[in-house]
Design a protein around this motif. Structure first.
Motif, PDB file in Angstrom:
ATOM      1  N   ASP A  30      24.576  45.008  86.200  1.00  0.00           N
ATOM      2  CA  ASP A  30      24.875  45.528  87.809  1.00  0.00           C
ATOM      3  C   ASP A  30      24.362  47.092  87.887  1.00  0.00           C
ATOM      4  O   ASP A  30      24.418  47.646  89.007  1.00  0.00           O
ATOM      5  N   LYS A  31      24.180  47.838  86.740  1.00  0.00           N
ATOM      6  CA  LYS A  31      23.683  49.026  87.071  1.00  0.00           C
ATOM      7  C   LYS A  31      22.092  49.221  86.786  1.00  0.00           C
ATOM      8  O   LYS A  31      21.346  49.814  87.826  1.00  0.00           O
ATOM      9  N   LYS A  32      21.594  48.316  85.957  1.00  0.00           N
ATOM     10  CA  LYS A  32      20.174  48.429  85.753  1.00  0.00           C
ATOM     11  C   LYS A  32      19.563  47.049  84.903  1.00  0.00           C
ATOM     12  O   LYS A  32      20.124  46.861  84.081  1.00  0.00           O
TER      13      LYS A  32
ATOM     14  N   ASP B 295      25.078  47.731  82.134  1.00  0.00           N
ATOM     15  CA  ASP B 295      26.213  47.645  83.243  1.00  0.00           C
ATOM     16  C   ASP B 295      26.831  48.885  83.550  1.00  0.00           C
ATOM     17  O   ASP B 295      26.718  49.863  82.924  1.00  0.00           O
ATOM     18  N   ASN B 296      27.510  49.103  84.680  1.00  0.00           N
ATOM     19  CA  ASN B 296      28.372  50.302  85.228  1.00  0.00           C
ATOM     20  C   ASN B 296      29.119  50.725  84.311  1.00  0.00           C
ATOM     21  O   ASN B 296      29.425  51.800  84.264  1.00  0.00           O
TER      22      ASN B 296
END
Length: 459
Positions: free
Chosen positions: A55-57, A105-106
């Motif tokens: 969900d981040k990259k 991920d975040n």
């Protein structure tokens, strides 16, 4: 360094498994290792850990052999698996494209994998080998081993191999912790081909390397006049803290039999036959692996001695099985057998290192059977064996109580020889190999009516 790599261990907080595949079709069914300029390739990245969301990259970096970015920071599509469709530039001038996937991920969890694609018709590359003749490509190395690096193409100029920092070898991990060496092991140049070596022990002494992780090797060569020969080209390798292999011990003569023939450490089934077996391993089912290197037979082994005389011992790093029985064939059940009880599917592999020619049908190899002869008359069985005069022979008894056996042989094979039996359900497949790596199937698979757990071992 290959496509369709599985990189386990690029992790932070939680171990993940991240696989990277390059395919020729949008259905991701045909993996490829090479392509042409202008071709479209299909990339799929899969995480074996479902909580890695990206969900981040979710990005992929594409670079050429000299480290120049071909197309920076592409965004992968989807959510485990992640995919991307990439078209190789028509003017691409190097021999390899490098792909590096990065999933984050975040909450800080992340995983990374890398692969390369050979571009047809080009002449630049970095390759890693595990032999000093630079013939066998490898991407996994362990303690005590040497990495042989070859770089082809680039600028035809002599690098400065000294310690002034103009010629470096850099190794870094996923978190960009790195170490640089300015003095390599051995090195050489032939035109635009550059070769040098690097000790894994030297790397681990200077860089905190973790077993089960991928690392990036980046050679940087520069001439004494400042000309960049190679700059930022990189290739991935897997660090697996394995024990370096050593050659099998040579057979030793211990005595002579009643006929005056020499007896080596052995396993046997025919009258006076003697053989040597080493490096027995089984995958699947019970943990039956044994290198026979402690001069005492492990308690996990049981024995069955059905010949006139027989014995099972362990000495000199080898299993010693002797027997003066008549044969294992049809209603003859006279042999020595060291076995374990195993369940389920498995692959069993053994090396028969020597075989004294007392009879064309003297036998040594792997045996699977339904039961002991003392419990069941003529139990169902399958065996792959090496013989002095009939090659590698696959033999079987389909049902308990059958008084005839079937067989098929690959003629011309003699010890030393690697043998393998693979059990899938009740289907048994037999193989032989001269080198322990490339195996050839003997005949067709046979269905044997095993009733449950089987006895697996050496005869």
């Amino acid at each position: 360094g290959n496509t369709a790599l599985t990189a386990t261990g690029y992790f932070e907080n939680t171990p993940y498994s991240l696989s990277f595949g390059i395919y020729s079709d949008a259905g991701f069914t045909t993996p490829i290792t090479s392509a042409n300029p202008g071709d479209t390739v299909y990339i799929k990245v899969v995480s074996g850990w479902g909580n890695l969301t990206g969900d981040k990259k979710t990005e992929i970096k594409v670079s050429d052999y000299l480290g120049a970015t071909v197309k920076s920071t592409l965004t992968l599509s989807g959510n485990n698996p992640w995919t991307y469709t990439y078209t190789i530039p028509n003017n691409f001038g190097n021999s390899q494209l490098y792909f590096e996937a990065n999933i984050q991920d975040n909450d800080g969890d992340q995983a990374k994998a890398a692969a390369h694609l050979d571009i047809t018709g080009q002449s630049y590359y970095i390759k890693l080998y595990c032999d000093n003749t630079y013939t066998t490509e490898c991407n996994t190395f362990g303690d005590g081993e040497t990495i042989y690096v070859e770089m082809v193409g680039g600028v035809n100029s002599t690098p400065d191999w000294g310690s002034n920092g103009k010629s470096k070898l850099e190794v870094n991990n996923f978190f960009n912790q790195k170490y640089q060496w300015t003095n390599f092991g051995t090195h050489s140049q032939n035109g635009t081909t550059y070769r040098f070596t690097m000790s894994v022990d030297t790397m681990t002494a200077n860089l905190s390397m973790t077993t089960g992780n991928w690392y990036f090797l980046k050679p940087k060569l520069q001439s004494s006049g400042g000309t960049k020969i190679y700059d930022k080209g990189e290739i991935a390798f897997f660090y697996d803290n394995i024990t370096p292999c050593t050659p099998d011990p040579a057979p030793t003569i211990t005595s002579v039999n009643v006929n005056g023939n020499p007896i080596d450490i052995c396993t046997a089934v025919n009258a006076g036959a003697t053989n040597t077996i080493t490096n027995y391993e089984v995958t699947g089912g019970a943990n039956a692996d044994d290198n026979f290197n402690d001069n005492s037979l492990d308690p996990k082994w049981s024995t069955e001695l059905t010949g006139t005389t027989g014995a099972v011992t362990e000495t000199g790093g080898q299993l010693v099985i002797t027997n003066t029985g008549s044969d294992l064939w049809n209603t003859n059940n006279q042999y020595s057998f060291a076995y374990q009880t195993v369940s389920g599917d498995f692959s069993a592999t053994v090396k028969v290192a020597s075989l004294v020619n007392t009879n064309a049908w003297a036998k040594a190899g792997i045996l699977i059977k339904n039961d002991l002869d003392s419990n069941t008359t003529y139990p169902a069985l399958a065996t792959i064996e090496i013989t002095p005069g009939n090659g590698a022979s696959f033999q079987w008894r389909t049902n308990d109580g059958d008084t005839t056996m079937g067989y098929t042989s690959a003629g011309g094979e003699t010890a030393p020889e690697w043998l393998r039996l693979v059990k899938t359900g009740n289907s048994i497949t037999a193989y032989y190999s001269n080198d322990g790596t490339n195996f050839t199937q003997v005949g067709a698979a046979q269905t044997i009516n095993f009733s449950g757990n089987v006895l697996l071992g050496l005869m």
